[in-house]
Design a protein around this motif. Structure first.
Motif, PDB file in Angstrom:
ATOM      1  N   GLU A  11      -6.151 -28.567  11.521  1.00 53.31           N
ATOM      2  CA  GLU A  11      -5.049 -29.176  10.777  1.00 53.31           C
ATOM      3  C   GLU A  11      -5.376 -30.617  10.424  1.00 53.31           C
ATOM      4  O   GLU A  11      -6.232 -31.249  11.028  1.00 53.31           O
ATOM      5  CB  GLU A  11      -3.760 -29.149  11.601  1.00 53.31           C
ATOM      6  CG  GLU A  11      -3.787 -30.075  12.798  1.00 53.31           C
ATOM      7  CD  GLU A  11      -2.397 -30.428  13.333  1.00 53.31           C
ATOM      8  OE1 GLU A  11      -1.384 -30.092  12.691  1.00 53.31           O
ATOM      9  OE2 GLU A  11      -2.333 -31.056  14.413  1.00 53.31           O
ATOM     10  N   SER A  12      -4.664 -31.121   9.433  1.00 53.42           N
ATOM     11  CA  SER A  12      -4.713 -32.542   9.094  1.00 53.42           C
ATOM     12  C   SER A  12      -3.296 -33.013   8.810  1.00 53.42           C
ATOM     13  O   SER A  12      -2.374 -32.200   8.643  1.00 53.42           O
ATOM     14  CB  SER A  12      -5.610 -32.794   7.884  1.00 53.42           C
ATOM     15  OG  SER A  12      -5.694 -34.183   7.594  1.00 53.42           O
ATOM     16  N   PHE A 144     -11.440 -29.061   4.680  1.00 54.07           N
ATOM     17  CA  PHE A 144     -10.507 -28.554   3.676  1.00 54.07           C
ATOM     18  C   PHE A 144      -9.087 -29.053   3.957  1.00 54.07           C
ATOM     19  O   PHE A 144      -8.338 -29.371   3.020  1.00 54.07           O
ATOM     20  CB  PHE A 144     -10.524 -27.031   3.635  1.00 54.07           C
ATOM     21  CG  PHE A 144     -11.855 -26.431   3.258  1.00 54.07           C
ATOM     22  CD1 PHE A 144     -12.845 -27.190   2.645  1.00 54.07           C
ATOM     23  CD2 PHE A 144     -12.122 -25.095   3.525  1.00 54.07           C
ATOM     24  CE1 PHE A 144     -14.071 -26.637   2.301  1.00 54.07           C
ATOM     25  CE2 PHE A 144     -13.348 -24.527   3.178  1.00 54.07           C
ATOM     26  CZ  PHE A 144     -14.324 -25.299   2.574  1.00 54.07           C
ATOM     27  N   SER A 145      -8.707 -29.117   5.231  1.00 46.88           N
ATOM     28  CA  SER A 145      -7.368 -29.604   5.586  1.00 46.88           C
ATOM     29  C   SER A 145      -7.177 -31.046   5.141  1.00 46.88           C
ATOM     30  O   SER A 145      -6.129 -31.412   4.596  1.00 46.88           O
ATOM     31  CB  SER A 145      -7.150 -29.476   7.101  1.00 46.88           C
ATOM     32  OG  SER A 145      -7.153 -28.130   7.519  1.00 46.88           O
ATOM     33  N   HIS A 146      -8.201 -31.892   5.386  1.00 46.36           N
ATOM     34  CA  HIS A 146      -8.128 -33.281   4.915  1.00 46.36           C
ATOM     35  C   HIS A 146      -7.997 -33.341   3.398  1.00 46.36           C
ATOM     36  O   HIS A 146      -7.212 -34.138   2.860  1.00 46.36           O
ATOM     37  CB  HIS A 146      -9.394 -34.050   5.320  1.00 46.36           C
ATOM     38  CG  HIS A 146      -9.466 -34.445   6.756  1.00 46.36           C
ATOM     39  ND1 HIS A 146      -8.373 -34.829   7.490  1.00 46.36           N
ATOM     40  CD2 HIS A 146     -10.541 -34.541   7.601  1.00 46.36           C
ATOM     41  CE1 HIS A 146      -8.760 -35.134   8.721  1.00 46.36           C
ATOM     42  NE2 HIS A 146     -10.055 -34.961   8.806  1.00 46.36           N
ATOM     43  N   GLN A 171      -2.762 -27.068   7.289  1.00 44.90           N
ATOM     44  CA  GLN A 171      -3.471 -26.277   8.307  1.00 44.90           C
ATOM     45  C   GLN A 171      -4.216 -25.150   7.604  1.00 44.90           C
ATOM     46  O   GLN A 171      -3.620 -24.414   6.811  1.00 44.90           O
ATOM     47  CB  GLN A 171      -2.489 -25.716   9.329  1.00 44.90           C
ATOM     48  CG  GLN A 171      -3.138 -24.921  10.446  1.00 44.90           C
ATOM     49  CD  GLN A 171      -2.140 -24.551  11.517  1.00 44.90           C
ATOM     50  OE1 GLN A 171      -1.671 -25.408  12.259  1.00 44.90           O
ATOM     51  NE2 GLN A 171      -1.790 -23.279  11.588  1.00 44.90           N
ATOM     52  N   VAL A 172      -5.498 -25.047   7.879  1.00 38.77           N
ATOM     53  CA  VAL A 172      -6.340 -24.056   7.205  1.00 38.77           C
ATOM     54  C   VAL A 172      -7.028 -23.188   8.253  1.00 38.77           C
ATOM     55  O   VAL A 172      -7.648 -23.710   9.193  1.00 38.77           O
ATOM     56  CB  VAL A 172      -7.398 -24.739   6.317  1.00 38.77           C
ATOM     57  CG1 VAL A 172      -8.344 -23.713   5.712  1.00 38.77           C
ATOM     58  CG2 VAL A 172      -6.727 -25.563   5.216  1.00 38.77           C
ATOM     59  N   THR A 173      -6.906 -21.880   8.096  1.00 45.20           N
ATOM     60  CA  THR A 173      -7.611 -20.911   8.933  1.00 45.20           C
ATOM     61  C   THR A 173      -8.688 -20.236   8.093  1.00 45.20           C
ATOM     62  O   THR A 173      -8.394 -19.699   7.017  1.00 45.20           O
ATOM     63  CB  THR A 173      -6.659 -19.846   9.496  1.00 45.20           C
ATOM     64  OG1 THR A 173      -5.645 -20.478  10.274  1.00 45.20           O
ATOM     65  CG2 THR A 173      -7.406 -18.850  10.367  1.00 45.20           C
ATOM     66  N   LEU A 174      -9.921 -20.288   8.574  1.00 50.61           N
ATOM     67  CA  LEU A 174     -11.043 -19.670   7.868  1.00 50.61           C
ATOM     68  C   LEU A 174     -11.604 -18.503   8.665  1.00 50.61           C
ATOM     69  O   LEU A 174     -11.619 -18.526   9.896  1.00 50.61           O
ATOM     70  CB  LEU A 174     -12.155 -20.695   7.631  1.00 50.61           C
ATOM     71  CG  LEU A 174     -11.832 -21.907   6.760  1.00 50.61           C
ATOM     72  CD1 LEU A 174     -13.082 -22.759   6.579  1.00 50.61           C
ATOM     73  CD2 LEU A 174     -11.251 -21.505   5.406  1.00 50.61           C
ATOM     74  N   ARG A 175     -12.064 -17.503   7.921  1.00 51.47           N
ATOM     75  CA  ARG A 175     -12.805 -16.416   8.546  1.00 51.47           C
ATOM     76  C   ARG A 175     -14.299 -16.747   8.522  1.00 51.47           C
ATOM     77  O   ARG A 175     -14.835 -17.148   7.489  1.00 51.47           O
ATOM     78  CB  ARG A 175     -12.574 -15.096   7.816  1.00 51.47           C
ATOM     79  CG  ARG A 175     -13.416 -13.917   8.385  1.00 51.47           C
ATOM     80  CD  ARG A 175     -13.185 -12.636   7.629  1.00 51.47           C
ATOM     81  NE  ARG A 175     -11.821 -12.184   7.763  1.00 51.47           N
ATOM     82  CZ  ARG A 175     -11.329 -11.545   8.830  1.00 51.47           C
ATOM     83  NH1 ARG A 175     -12.121 -11.294   9.868  1.00 51.47           N
ATOM     84  NH2 ARG A 175     -10.077 -11.181   8.858  1.00 51.47           N
TER      85      ARG A 175
END
Length: 389
Positions: A11-12, A144-146, A171-175
C-alpha cells in the motif's frame, strides 16, 4: 520449498494522509536546521489532528532557529499539501512548539565515540533492498501503489481534477508467476473528494489514473476487484478525520513489506541518526548490486551500537546471485565507508534535502541535481563489476 506463484500486496498513502503530513512537517524542520548548520542535530516529532499541530523533540544547532520559524515551516508544508479545509487549515490551525535542546548524554555518544570517532546516534539494525521488477529497481506492488496516489495528487495540484482532495490511499495486489509479477488481481483506492460526488463518480475519475500507473491495460484487475472508496463518502479526511504522527508509515516509506525493516523511522531525524542514513546506504549498495547484474534481488543488513563508529555486522542475501555473498560483504565494505560519518560524506547527506522524501517513498526516486535522493545513484556499478570480473 516456497512457492514461486503467489499474490503479494503493498500500500501507499498520499502527501495529505495525516501521518504523511506529520512526516513532511518533521522533515521540513530537519531541512530548516540543516540549511542553517550542516552539522545540526535534529530529532523532531509532529502530531496533527483537527486544526492543531504539536511539535516536540530535541535539537542542537550552531545557528539560532526559533520556535516561530518552526511553526512557520509547519504552516508552509500544510499549505503546500493543499489543506484549506474547515477542519484543517494551514493558516487557522493552532500550532504548539515544544522542541528543546538535545540531551548532552546523547550528544556525547555521537560526538566522541570509539577512538574519538563520531559514533552511531543509537543502536539498531537497518536494511536495504533492490530487485529488478521495475526500472527503479523496486518491488512492483509498492512502486505501482506510489504511482497511483502521486498521479491523483499531481492531477489535483495542476487543477485538472479539483474533485480530488489531499488525503488518499492505494493498495495493489499482484500475482507472481515463476517469481515474477504478471498482473494485478485487485486494486484499492480511497481518495478524499469534494462533497456532492457519488461513489461511482469517484470511481470513474480514479480509473484512468490507475490504468496509466500499470505497465499496460492488460495488467488491470477484474472490475469486481477494483475497489474505489469502498466505505462510500470520503469528504472529511486528513488530520481532521484521523490524527497523524511522524514515523507511522515506515513500510510505505521503504519496500511495501517485500523486505524486512529494522523498525526505525526516517522522518524528523538528521543524517547522524543511522536509522535514516544507514538505511539509505543499504539501499544504495543493494541497488548498485542489482544494477551491476550481480543478482536479481539483493537484501543488505547492517547493525550499530550507540557511540560506536564501525558497524557491528554486514549481511548480504542474494536471489539468483552470480557472486559469493560473503565476498560481496567484504567488497561492499571496501567501496563504501559504513561508519556514520563515512555514509554522510559519501552520499552528501548534510544538506536540506529531506522534506521531498517524506511522501511517495524514500526509495525508487530519481536523484536530484542538488543532492536529493543521492542514495538512488548507481555510480558503483563499474567498480562492483570489476571486483567480480
Amino acid at each position: 520449498m516456497p512457492s514461486d506463484t503467489y499474490l503479494f500486496t503493498s500500500e501507499s498513502v498520499s502527501e495529505g494522509h495525516p501521518d504523511k503530513v506529520s512526516d513532511q512537517i518533521s522533515d521540513g524542520i530537519v531541512d530548516l536546521y540543516l540549511g542553517r548548520d550542516p552539522e545540526a542535530r535534529v530529532a523532531v516529532e509532529t502530531l496533527t489532528t483537527t486544526n492543531r499541530v504539536v511539535l516536540a523533540g530535541e535539537t542542537r544547532c550552531a545557528a539560532d532557529v526559533s520556535a516561530d520559524e518552526m511553526i512557520e515551516t509547519a504552516r508552509r508544508v500544510i499549505k503546500k499539501i493543499g489543506y484549506e479545509q474547515e477542519g484543517f487549515h494551514w493558516e487557522k490551525a493552532a500550532i504548539d512548539c515544544y522542541v528543546h535542546e538535545q540531551s548532552t548524554e546523547i550528544a556525547q555518544g555521537v560526538d566522541s565515540g570509539e577512538d574519538k570517532e563520531e559514533g552511531a546516534g543509537d543502536q539498531g539494525l537497518m536494511f536495504g533492498f533492490a530487485c529488478d521488477e521495475t526500472p527503479e529497481l523496486m518491488p512492483a506492488p509498492i512502486a505501482f501503489s506510489h504511482r497511483i496516489v502521486k498521479a491523483l495528487a499531481d492531477a489535483r495540484h495542476s487543477g485538472r481534477r479539483p474533485e480530488f482532495q489531499p488525503d488518499a490511499k492505494s493498495q495493489v495486489t499482484l500475482r507472481y508467476e515463476n517469481g515474477r509479477p504478471v498482473t494485478a488481481t485487485s486494486v484499492v483506492v480511497s481518495t478524499q473528494h469534494q462533497d456532492g460526488l457519488s461513489q461511482d463518480d469517484i470511481r470513474q475519475l480514479v480509473r484512468p489514473f490507475v490504468l496509466e500507473c500499470l505497465p499496460d491495460a492488460d495488467w488491470m484487475c477484474a472490475e469486481e476487484d477494483f475497489y474505489v472508496n469502498p466505505t462510500g463518502k470520503f469528504v472529511i479526511g486528513g488530520p481532521d478525520g484521523d490524527a497523524g504522527l511522524t514515523g507511522r508509515k515506515i513500510i510505505v516509506d521503504t519496500y511495501g513489506g517485500a523486505a524486512p525493516h529494522g523498525g526505525g523511522a526516517f522522518s524528523g531525524k538528521d543524517p547522524t541518526k543511522v536509522d535514516r542514513s544507514a538505511a539509505y546506504a543499504c539501499r544504495y549498495l543493494a541497488k548498485n548490486v542489482v544494477a551491476a547484474g550481480l543478482a536479481r534481488k539483493c537484501l543488505i543488513q547492517v547493525s550499530y551500537a550507540i557511540g560506536i563508529a564501525k558497524p557491528l555486522s554486514v549481511y548480504v542475501d542474494l536471489t539468483d546471485g552470480e557472486v559469493d555473498p560473503s565476498k560481496l560483504e567484504k567488497v561492499l565494505s571496501e567501496v563504501m565507508d559504513l561508519r556514520p560519518k563515512g555514509i554522510r560524506t559519501h552520499l552528501g547527506l548534510n544538506k536540506p534535502i529531506y522534506e521531498r522524501s517524506a511522501a511517495y517513498g524514500h526509495f525508487g526516486r530519481e536523484p536530484d541535481a542538488d543532492g536529493g535522493f543521492s542514495w538512488e545513484k548507481t555510480d558503483l556499478v563499474d567498480e562492483l563489476k570489476r571486483a567480480f570480473s
